[in-house]
Design an enzyme around this catalytic site. Structure first.
Site, PDB file in Angstrom:
ATOM      1  N   HIS A 191      11.929 -11.012  -8.815  1.00 39.10           N
ATOM      2  CA  HIS A 191      12.582 -12.097  -8.084  1.00 39.10           C
ATOM      3  C   HIS A 191      13.936 -11.654  -7.530  1.00 39.10           C
ATOM      4  CE1 HIS A 191      14.777 -16.192  -8.205  1.00 39.10           C
ATOM      5  NE2 HIS A 191      14.165 -16.051  -7.063  1.00 39.10           N
ATOM      6  N   GLU A 246      15.651 -10.605 -10.903  1.00 40.33           N
ATOM      7  CA  GLU A 246      15.107 -11.081 -12.180  1.00 40.33           C
ATOM      8  C   GLU A 246      13.720 -10.474 -12.363  1.00 40.33           C
ATOM      9  OE1 GLU A 246      16.038 -15.568 -13.663  1.00 40.33           O
ATOM     10  OE2 GLU A 246      15.310 -15.438 -11.624  1.00 40.33           O
ATOM     11  N   ASN A 285      17.208 -20.028 -11.057  1.00 33.09           N
ATOM     12  CA  ASN A 285      16.915 -21.291 -10.370  1.00 33.09           C
ATOM     13  C   ASN A 285      16.759 -22.478 -11.311  1.00 33.09           C
ATOM     14  OD1 ASN A 285      17.093 -20.445  -7.702  1.00 33.09           O
ATOM     15  ND2 ASN A 285      15.141 -19.397  -7.884  1.00 33.09           N
TER      16      ASN A 285
HETATM   17  P1  NAD Z   1      10.588 -18.257   4.671  1.00 34.10           P
HETATM   18  O1  NAD Z   1      10.109 -19.610   5.037  1.00 34.10           O
HETATM   19  O2  NAD Z   1      11.798 -17.683   5.327  1.00 34.10           O
HETATM   20  O3  NAD Z   1       9.406 -17.179   4.848  1.00 34.10           O
HETATM   21  C1  NAD Z   1       8.110 -17.353   4.366  1.00 34.10           C
HETATM   22  C2  NAD Z   1       7.199 -16.465   5.189  1.00 34.10           C
HETATM   23  O4  NAD Z   1       5.903 -16.464   4.572  1.00 34.10           O
HETATM   24  C3  NAD Z   1       7.027 -16.957   6.647  1.00 34.10           C
HETATM   25  O5  NAD Z   1       7.313 -15.907   7.546  1.00 34.10           O
HETATM   26  C4  NAD Z   1       5.558 -17.348   6.689  1.00 34.10           C
HETATM   27  O6  NAD Z   1       4.936 -17.128   7.952  1.00 34.10           O
HETATM   28  C5  NAD Z   1       4.975 -16.412   5.624  1.00 34.10           C
HETATM   29  N1  NAD Z   1       3.654 -16.817   5.161  1.00 34.10           N
HETATM   30  C6  NAD Z   1       3.189 -18.058   4.883  1.00 34.10           C
HETATM   31  N2  NAD Z   1       1.890 -18.008   4.512  1.00 34.10           N
HETATM   32  C7  NAD Z   1       1.528 -16.692   4.548  1.00 34.10           C
HETATM   33  C8  NAD Z   1       0.318 -16.001   4.309  1.00 34.10           C
HETATM   34  N3  NAD Z   1      -0.775 -16.644   3.938  1.00 34.10           N
HETATM   35  N4  NAD Z   1       0.296 -14.657   4.469  1.00 34.10           N
HETATM   36  C9  NAD Z   1       1.415 -13.979   4.837  1.00 34.10           C
HETATM   37  N5  NAD Z   1       2.585 -14.591   5.094  1.00 34.10           N
HETATM   38  C10 NAD Z   1       2.653 -15.927   4.951  1.00 34.10           C
HETATM   39  O7  NAD Z   1      10.798 -18.322   3.078  1.00 34.10           O
HETATM   40  P2  NAD Z   1      11.668 -17.325   2.145  1.00 34.10           P
HETATM   41  O8  NAD Z   1      12.988 -17.954   1.880  1.00 34.10           O
HETATM   42  O9  NAD Z   1      11.586 -15.946   2.678  1.00 34.10           O
HETATM   43  O10 NAD Z   1      10.835 -17.427   0.776  1.00 34.10           O
HETATM   44  C11 NAD Z   1       9.754 -16.569   0.495  1.00 34.10           C
HETATM   45  C12 NAD Z   1       9.588 -16.461  -1.009  1.00 34.10           C
HETATM   46  O11 NAD Z   1      10.796 -15.958  -1.592  1.00 34.10           O
HETATM   47  C13 NAD Z   1       9.298 -17.791  -1.707  1.00 34.10           C
HETATM   48  O12 NAD Z   1       8.414 -17.581  -2.777  1.00 34.10           O
HETATM   49  C14 NAD Z   1      10.672 -18.183  -2.216  1.00 34.10           C
HETATM   50  O13 NAD Z   1      10.633 -19.055  -3.322  1.00 34.10           O
HETATM   51  C15 NAD Z   1      11.223 -16.829  -2.606  1.00 34.10           C
HETATM   52  N6  NAD Z   1      12.690 -16.758  -2.710  1.00 34.10           N
HETATM   53  C16 NAD Z   1      13.469 -17.438  -1.827  1.00 34.10           C
HETATM   54  C17 NAD Z   1      14.853 -17.358  -1.931  1.00 34.10           C
HETATM   55  C18 NAD Z   1      15.735 -18.070  -0.953  1.00 34.10           C
HETATM   56  O14 NAD Z   1      16.944 -18.173  -1.195  1.00 34.10           O
HETATM   57  N7  NAD Z   1      15.215 -18.563   0.154  1.00 34.10           N
HETATM   58  C19 NAD Z   1      15.432 -16.567  -2.943  1.00 34.10           C
HETATM   59  C20 NAD Z   1      14.586 -15.867  -3.815  1.00 34.10           C
HETATM   60  C21 NAD Z   1      13.216 -15.969  -3.695  1.00 34.10           C
END
Ligand code: NAD
Length: 291
Positions: A140, A152, A190
């Site tokens: 993470h 993490e 989180n």
């Molecule tokens: P985001 O919305 O910026 O990006 C998500 C991406 O996933 C998009 O580009 C979307 O098209 C893609 N996607 C959706 N379905 C898909 C599929 N079937 N195959 C391939 N790609 C697919 O979101 P993010 O902030 O980058 O979050 C992504 C992950 O990271 C989540 O699990 C989130 O919990 C985790 N995360 C987020 C943060 C944060 O601060 N935003 C921090 C740590 C972890």
């Protein structure tokens, strides 16, 4: 087994950040998303962020160019399966993630490691949809990935020691610090951070303070670098809501009830910075509170 090729599934704000740091660390990177346009958008962000690192003297132009050459846009899931390690970083939705891991199954090499960047979803449950729960782990990253030092590490119930050691070694090669969390909803960061953000949204919802004052008191009064509403917009309100839902359902405790105002913003498509509107409007030169 030495990890040389890392595939990232999901080229959004986290996925492109993970691709960025992996490429700078010398890994070959496959970048996958649902469409070539989304992959291109991720690559453009990486290019912009690396160019900023060149301007600030943190990397040279040659290092940037070599790293960018290491990132291969990979629209085919079949080709993703050829990686030594696949890090899933798609939308925070358990169904989406389960589907990705089951779609990947036929293409995986025998020794491929699987990791998820989920912020909150059970590692054990996601691992159970794969044929290799012992080689599956939560890795993470924090946002923005190129800047934040921590990762993490979360074992599922079946994760073996060799997988833990391999993921820890990748994190160390990326120049990050690591901490271990048990596989409980939202892990450590989180579990603490997002209920605080949810509480800030309740404070706004109940009219106790304005957007600007809520952020100001936490910046100046609690010495936080960002106010909680600013941070919510930065994380993405859809991601914040998903994490609260995972906490609420996973711990069955009403103290994790998502604030109705957060639900309404997500229903409106006001997702924060990534949609240009959340608790602030980002369409002008400076962010303007939306309430
Ligand atoms: P985001 O919305 O910026 O990006 C998500 C991406 O996933 C998009 O580009 C979307 O098209 C893609 N996607 C959706 N379905 C898909 C599929 N079937 N195959 C391939 N790609 C697919 O979101 P993010 O902030 O980058 O979050 C992504 C992950 O990271 C989540 O699990 C989130 O919990 C985790 N995360 C987020 C943060 C944060 O601060 N935003 C921090 C740590 C972890």
């Amino acid at each position: 087994m030495t990890i040389q090729k890392i595939a990232i599934v999901g080229a959004g704000q986290m996925g492109n950040g993970i691709a960025h740091v992996c490429a700078l660390a010398g890994y070959n990177v496959l970048l996958h998303d649902t469409s070539p346009e989304r992959i291109d958008a991720g690559l453009a962000t990486i290019n912009g962020n690396m160019t900023r690192q060149v301007s600030s003297g943190r990397i040279t132009e040659a290092v940037r160019d070599t790293a960018l050459d290491c990132i291969i846009p990979t629209p085919s899931l079949e080709e993703v399966g050829a990686a030594d390690l696949i890090i899933e970083s798609a939308t925070e939705d358990e169904e989406v993630k389960r589907q990705i891991f089951s779609d990947l199954a036929p293409y995986l090499g025998e020794a491929t490691f699987l990791a998820t960047n989920t912020s909150s979803i059970s590692i054990t449950r996601l691992a159970a949809v794969t044929d290799r729960p012992e080689r599956f782990m939560g890795v993470h990253f924090m946002n923005p990935v190129p800047v934040m030092e921590l990762v993490e590490l979360v074992r599922g119930i079946a994760t073996d020691d060799a997988t833990f050691a391999a993921m820890r070694d990748v994190v160390v090669r990326l120049g990050k610090q690591w901490a271990v969390a048990e596989d409980y909803p939202a892990f450590i960061v989180n579990r603490i951070l997002v209920p605080m953000i949810n509480e800030a949204i309740f404070v706004l919802y109940e009219g106790v303070g304005s957007v600007e004052d809520i952020d100001k008191v936490m910046r100046l009064g609690a010495n936080h670098r960002m106010g909680p509403l600013q941070l919510a917009d930065f994380i993405g309100l859809d991601t914040c809501l998903s994490i609260m839902q995972v906490l609420y359902e996973g711990l069955a405790d009403s103290k994790y009830r998502p604030c109705p105002l957060l639900v309404k913003y997500v229903e409106a498509g006001w997702l924060g910075r990534k949609s240009n509107r959340g608790f602030y409007d980002y369409s002008g030169d400076a962010p303007v509170p939306t309430r």
